[in-house]
Scaffold this active site. Sequence first.
Site, PDB file in Angstrom:
ATOM      1  N   SER A  23      28.327  87.799  25.366  1.00  0.00           N
ATOM      2  CA  SER A  23      27.727  89.147  24.690  1.00  0.00           C
ATOM      3  C   SER A  23      27.411  90.101  26.028  1.00  0.00           C
ATOM      4  O   SER A  23      26.962  89.418  26.907  1.00  0.00           O
ATOM      5  CB  SER A  23      26.625  88.976  23.936  1.00  0.00           C
ATOM      6  N   ASP A  45      23.383  78.568  26.900  1.00  0.00           N
ATOM      7  CA  ASP A  45      23.905  79.799  26.106  1.00  0.00           C
ATOM      8  C   ASP A  45      22.822  80.725  25.739  1.00  0.00           C
ATOM      9  O   ASP A  45      21.486  80.250  25.698  1.00  0.00           O
ATOM     10  CB  ASP A  45      24.499  79.395  24.781  1.00  0.00           C
ATOM     11  N   ASP A  79      22.686  83.496  22.754  1.00  0.00           N
ATOM     12  CA  ASP A  79      22.438  83.720  21.306  1.00  0.00           C
ATOM     13  C   ASP A  79      22.278  82.379  20.506  1.00  0.00           C
ATOM     14  O   ASP A  79      22.855  81.573  20.540  1.00  0.00           O
ATOM     15  CB  ASP A  79      23.429  84.745  20.948  1.00  0.00           C
ATOM     16  N   GLY A  87      29.676  82.474  19.485  1.00  0.00           N
ATOM     17  CA  GLY A  87      30.125  82.124  20.986  1.00  0.00           C
ATOM     18  C   GLY A  87      31.423  82.786  21.414  1.00  0.00           C
ATOM     19  O   GLY A  87      31.508  82.482  22.750  1.00  0.00           O
ATOM     20  N   ARG A 133      33.377  89.578  21.107  1.00  0.00           N
ATOM     21  CA  ARG A 133      33.581  90.423  19.886  1.00  0.00           C
ATOM     22  C   ARG A 133      35.058  90.652  19.445  1.00  0.00           C
ATOM     23  O   ARG A 133      35.419  90.230  18.163  1.00  0.00           O
ATOM     24  CB  ARG A 133      32.852  91.833  20.249  1.00  0.00           C
ATOM     25  N   ASP A 153      24.848  76.198  20.927  1.00  0.00           N
ATOM     26  CA  ASP A 153      24.703  76.202  19.587  1.00  0.00           C
ATOM     27  C   ASP A 153      26.029  76.280  18.386  1.00  0.00           C
ATOM     28  O   ASP A 153      26.278  76.226  17.484  1.00  0.00           O
ATOM     29  CB  ASP A 153      23.650  77.158  18.946  1.00  0.00           C
TER      30      ASP A 153
END
Length: 253
Positions: free
Chosen positions: A142, A23, A25, A73, A76, A200
């Site tokens: 994202s 992942d 971010d 995760g 938006r 995360d």
Amino acid sequence: MTAPAPEGSLAPVLRDVDAVVFDTDGVITESATVHAAAWKEAFDAYLRAHPPADPAARRPFDVRDDYLRHVDGRSRLDGAAAFLAARGVDATPETVQEVAAAKERLFTDRLREQGVDAYPGTVRLVRELRAAGVPRAAASASRHAGELLSRAGVLDLFDALVDGGEAARLGLAGKPEPDLFLEAAARLGVPAGRAAVVEDALAGVEAGRRGGFALVVGVDRAAGEDTAARLLRHGADIVVRDLGELCAGGEPK
């Protein structure tokens, strides 16, 4: 199948996987805090302008708990819808789009002003994997993932990138569905059952588990017992505080 990692370069838990999907971010780049701050500003503004009927639901967005539970995760739109629903807001698609668009503007502004760095432990691990001949992919819900990796100077460390734009183009379902990670593994030419996922977010580790990945690594940047326990409950096989723990000499939990 890739060549085995040289003895001493990687923690034993990684020596039997043939590819690793990361992942972005909060795992590769220190951008989760930027996302969380932008979400807080967008959600708090909405709650002030449209206070829920229940006074308890009017409390400000919590950049740790609310972020982890509802938006981390996720895309938006999914994140905006999940948080508003959790506060009892019967939001229309137009409202969800409005809040998500506000967050997007705020995030873009903060990114341009602050920039973003990569976590040194992650960079160390990715370089060890590259030296061992283990393919690596970056994945993110994202649309900014490529820009984030470029700004952090680590885009060239990955063999493939599947971002939010690609997910939309391909019609991939968002986390906790595993589509994003399965696409990334496919681009590396490795089946999920021979690959690892590093995440995360609660939705992310759940996606890794649903996808049948050989190893799901949870990253607990908050270093809290409750966060680590939740990552394990949602599907992580192990939890580390920093990915440097997965290099030789590390001691993952």
